[in-house]
Scaffold this active site. Sequence first.
Site, PDB file in Angstrom:
ATOM      1  CG  HIS A   1      -6.883 146.650  36.566  1.00 54.93           C
ATOM      2  ND1 HIS A   1      -5.807 147.369  36.510  1.00 54.93           N
ATOM      3  CD2 HIS A   1      -6.686 146.330  35.018  1.00 54.93           C
ATOM      4  CE1 HIS A   1      -5.171 147.762  35.605  1.00 54.93           C
ATOM      5  NE2 HIS A   1      -5.702 147.114  34.431  1.00 54.93           N
TER       6      HIS A   1
ATOM      7  CG  ASP B   1      -4.162 146.633  40.004  1.00 56.82           C
ATOM      8  OD1 ASP B   1      -5.099 146.065  39.332  1.00 56.82           O
ATOM      9  OD2 ASP B   1      -2.818 145.824  39.702  1.00 56.82           O
TER      10      ASP B   1
ATOM     11  CG  ASP C   1      -3.532 150.026  32.241  1.00 58.96           C
ATOM     12  OD1 ASP C   1      -4.601 149.361  32.499  1.00 58.96           O
ATOM     13  OD2 ASP C   1      -2.456 149.571  31.911  1.00 58.96           O
TER      14      ASP C   1
ATOM     15  CD  GLU D   1      -3.972 143.760  34.429  1.00 55.38           C
ATOM     16  OE1 GLU D   1      -3.745 143.040  33.337  1.00 55.38           O
ATOM     17  OE2 GLU D   1      -3.502 144.692  34.543  1.00 55.38           O
ATOM     18  CD  GLU D   2      -1.136 147.293  35.221  1.00 59.11           C
ATOM     19  OE1 GLU D   2      -0.529 146.486  34.609  1.00 59.11           O
ATOM     20  OE2 GLU D   2      -1.946 148.154  34.664  1.00 59.11           O
TER      21      GLU D   2
ATOM     22  CG  HIS E   1       2.033 149.403  31.651  1.00 59.00           C
ATOM     23  ND1 HIS E   1       2.564 148.168  31.697  1.00 59.00           N
ATOM     24  CD2 HIS E   1       0.859 149.447  31.982  1.00 59.00           C
ATOM     25  CE1 HIS E   1       1.380 147.228  31.989  1.00 59.00           C
ATOM     26  NE2 HIS E   1       0.391 148.150  31.998  1.00 59.00           N
TER      27      HIS E   1
END
Length: 491
Positions: free
Chosen positions: A126, A128, A159, A194-195, A459
């Site tokens: 992903h 995003d 990520d 996704e996030e 994150h």
Amino acid sequence: MRELQESWPREVLGVSIGKHLKITRMTSELTRKDAVREAAASGIPAALADLGALVRIPSIAFPGFDGAEVQRSAEAVAALVEGLELFDSVQITRADIPGTDEAGQPAVLAARAARNGRPTILLYAHHDVQPAGDESLWESAPFEPTVRDGRLYGRGAADDKAGVMAHIGALRTIKEALGADFDLGVTLFIEGEEEAGSRSFAQFLADNAEALRADVIVVADSGNWDARTPALTVSLRGNTRFTVKIRTLDHASHSGMFGGAVPDALMATVKLLATLWDEDGAVAVAGLTERDAATPEYSEETLRDEAGLPSGVSPIGRGAILSRIWNKPSITVTGIDAPSVANASNTLSPEITVVISARVAPGQPAREAYAAIEGHLRAHAPFGAELTFLDQDYGDAFLVDTGGWAVGTALEAMHEGYGVEPVQIGVGGSIPFIADLVRDFPSAQILVTGVEDPHSRAHSPNESLHLDTFRHAVLTEALLLEKLDARTTDS
């Protein structure tokens, strides 16, 4: 060697011919693998440069952020995919979010058909990213890729824009090593939300079912055991996330005039939330299950190092540490709307809003876990506080079927790519959409891989990618593609 020997037609070939065939096949295999290794190594600088360019795009798909940046990120990824000149089609596409009149965020979808009986592999990542959060906590600007001590820092560096570039880098490698006319079928699906919960994911699968159908699916959105040891993720916890409002008053009141007789919402919230855990910090909600499965050795010292747990703070829960993370539920308060310190006054708060995120042990449906938590909170609401639940999200856990041939092939590629024996791990995090992949493509073998290590801080502020891990990940995926290109679907 063993696989080559087992493939000989012994009932036809004589010993001398068999030996010649063995040598020929070994030479061909070594030539292909050597070409893959050389191409992977030479392609890393360009892959990292392209990764840096993607990191500069703040592609945050959450409401309230600039959606144009997510579109710009999708266009940048699509340009990289088109530059491969490998696919029959490359498109930026969206799906509707079920139950709304909104469209999801842009995804990149590319496909090339398999030939000569070869399988098809679907490569997922992903583009995003999470919001940067408090930028003062970053040692360098979150959207300015910066290399320090062998790591690339920036939001999305690990990520999951590294996952995007691992796919693209591996495909560049295969094209360089084998030529553009290889037989393996490849579908590339780079998601854009996704996030933010993959709200249009299920609809996207339905809209593009034929294009996405594959024999093997690689989800490059997990991590490794450490920076040197590759891992295949074989279990993931599920999750449920929701908002709850706790109300005790019709309006705010003076804490001196009524304090001591009237319960304020913040007091009720503190008492209510405290019931979710026991004295050891283990979840204390009836109806949440645990999975009984062995875990590798993992010391408290390692936990402190990887999680940033100071020496004066004790771990929570009971049992083996990895079992607490992989096989048991957890509950976290991830947000709270309450009077801030700057705006504190002598006032009884009428209502507090809390966001709760729970991780669900493999084997329990997420909706069942949510029902248990909601029931617990309603049963323990102090002073008759009024509770309102909203914005529920659910994602089921995932357990890999390790009996298929693709798992063995992937582990072999990891061993060759990293030079270290790989491990199979559970992960405490969640990738909810995998349940959708299992439902819609039941015959596909799903491999969950990744480029993160325990110090990537996904994150969090100062997210980073270990550069050597990225190099090994690109080579590993390229070796996997080479192996699949040499395999027929009936073998």
